[in-house]
Design a protein around this motif. Structure first.
Motif, mmCIF file in Angstrom:
data_model
loop_
_atom_site.group_PDB
_atom_site.id
_atom_site.type_symbol
_atom_site.label_atom_id
_atom_site.label_comp_id
_atom_site.label_asym_id
_atom_site.label_seq_id
_atom_site.Cartn_x
_atom_site.Cartn_y
_atom_site.Cartn_z
ATOM 1 N N PHE A 40 28.300 138.603 10.030
ATOM 2 C CA PHE A 40 29.413 138.196 10.774
ATOM 3 C C PHE A 40 29.662 139.086 12.258
ATOM 4 O O PHE A 40 29.307 140.103 12.046
ATOM 5 C CB PHE A 40 30.751 138.094 10.089
ATOM 6 N N ARG A 41 30.387 138.351 13.110
ATOM 7 C CA ARG A 41 30.632 139.229 14.098
ATOM 8 C C ARG A 41 31.925 138.869 14.623
ATOM 9 O O ARG A 41 32.496 137.680 14.688
ATOM 10 C CB ARG A 41 29.556 139.102 15.026
ATOM 11 N N GLN A 42 32.497 139.786 15.428
ATOM 12 C CA GLN A 42 34.155 139.483 15.953
ATOM 13 C C GLN A 42 34.240 140.155 17.251
ATOM 14 O O GLN A 42 34.165 141.228 17.483
ATOM 15 C CB GLN A 42 35.240 140.051 15.110
ATOM 16 N N GLU A 47 37.860 135.273 16.832
ATOM 17 C CA GLU A 47 38.207 135.287 15.560
ATOM 18 C C GLU A 47 36.721 135.706 15.147
ATOM 19 O O GLU A 47 35.773 135.301 15.783
ATOM 20 C CB GLU A 47 38.286 133.859 15.020
ATOM 21 N N ARG A 48 36.608 136.253 13.748
ATOM 22 C CA ARG A 48 35.153 136.397 13.151
ATOM 23 C C ARG A 48 34.600 135.278 12.774
ATOM 24 O O ARG A 48 35.070 134.419 12.259
ATOM 25 C CB ARG A 48 35.696 137.338 11.973
ATOM 26 N N THR A 49 33.205 135.364 13.094
ATOM 27 C CA THR A 49 32.438 133.984 12.944
ATOM 28 C C THR A 49 31.304 134.635 12.286
ATOM 29 O O THR A 49 30.807 135.577 12.295
ATOM 30 C CB THR A 49 32.070 133.413 14.214
ATOM 31 N N ALA A 95 30.202 142.520 20.201
ATOM 32 C CA ALA A 95 30.927 142.196 19.039
ATOM 33 C C ALA A 95 31.159 143.575 17.995
ATOM 34 O O ALA A 95 30.177 144.092 18.042
ATOM 35 C CB ALA A 95 30.975 140.958 18.432
ATOM 36 N N TYR A 97 30.055 143.849 14.253
ATOM 37 C CA TYR A 97 29.299 143.079 13.467
ATOM 38 C C TYR A 97 29.662 143.543 11.640
ATOM 39 O O TYR A 97 29.535 144.716 11.721
ATOM 40 C CB TYR A 97 28.041 143.255 13.580
ATOM 41 N N TYR A 98 29.985 142.591 11.117
ATOM 42 C CA TYR A 98 30.143 142.844 9.654
ATOM 43 C C TYR A 98 29.296 142.362 8.840
ATOM 44 O O TYR A 98 28.581 141.361 9.014
ATOM 45 C CB TYR A 98 31.504 142.347 9.308
ATOM 46 N N TRP A 115 33.143 143.184 1.905
ATOM 47 C CA TRP A 115 32.922 143.271 3.227
ATOM 48 C C TRP A 115 32.797 144.848 3.664
ATOM 49 O O TRP A 115 33.285 145.692 2.780
ATOM 50 C CB TRP A 115 34.355 142.700 3.859
ATOM 51 N N GLY A 118 32.165 147.229 9.375
ATOM 52 C CA GLY A 118 31.633 146.884 10.785
ATOM 53 C C GLY A 118 30.803 147.768 11.701
ATOM 54 O O GLY A 118 31.144 149.206 11.395
#
Length: 125
Positions: A40-42, A47-49, A95, A97-98, A115, A118
């Motif tokens: 995912f990235r924010q 918002e995180r996507t 971003a 990244y997670y 999670w 990041g």
């Protein structure tokens, strides 16, 4: 204790590459059926996507349209690690990244059970 730790972020010029790693400890993906890892990235102010995911069971992968053909997700079962190879990076890829782990039906809906904290990716123009 389950932990996911991301690494590999950094500053890169547009067109460059980075490889992110997501290392899991506290559990072994092979012990779970239908588990998947998602990236995912924010971006700042957004918002995180979801970006991509890989099934730990059969290696199926998925990418969002904006990274298809530029990013590659892969897994190393022996190392309990998932990678995200990012090529042809663009400033809009900037971003945090997670990575996240969850049953695949959750990851496909961009939800995660576990999670990481990041890693920052910054792409300069």
């Amino acid at each position: 204790e389950v932990q996911l730790v991301e690494s590999g972020g950094g500053l890169v010029q547009a067109g460059g590459s980075l490889r992110l790693s997501c290392a899991a400890s506290g559990f072994t993906f092979d012990d779970y059926d239908d588990y998947a890892i998602g990236w995912f990235r924010q971006a700042p102010g957004k918002e995180r996507t979801g970006v991509s995911w890989i099934s730990w069971t059969d290696g199926r992968t998925y990418y969002i349209d904006s990274v298809e053909g530029r990013f590659t997700i892969s897994s190393d079962n022996a190392k309990n690690t998932v990678y995200l190879q990012m090529n042809s990076l663009k400033p809009e890829d900037t971003a945090v990244y997670y990575c996240a782990a969850a049953p695949i039906n959750l990851i496909r809906s961009w939800y995660g059970d576990y999670w990481g904290r990041g890693t920052q990716v910054t792409v300069s123009s």
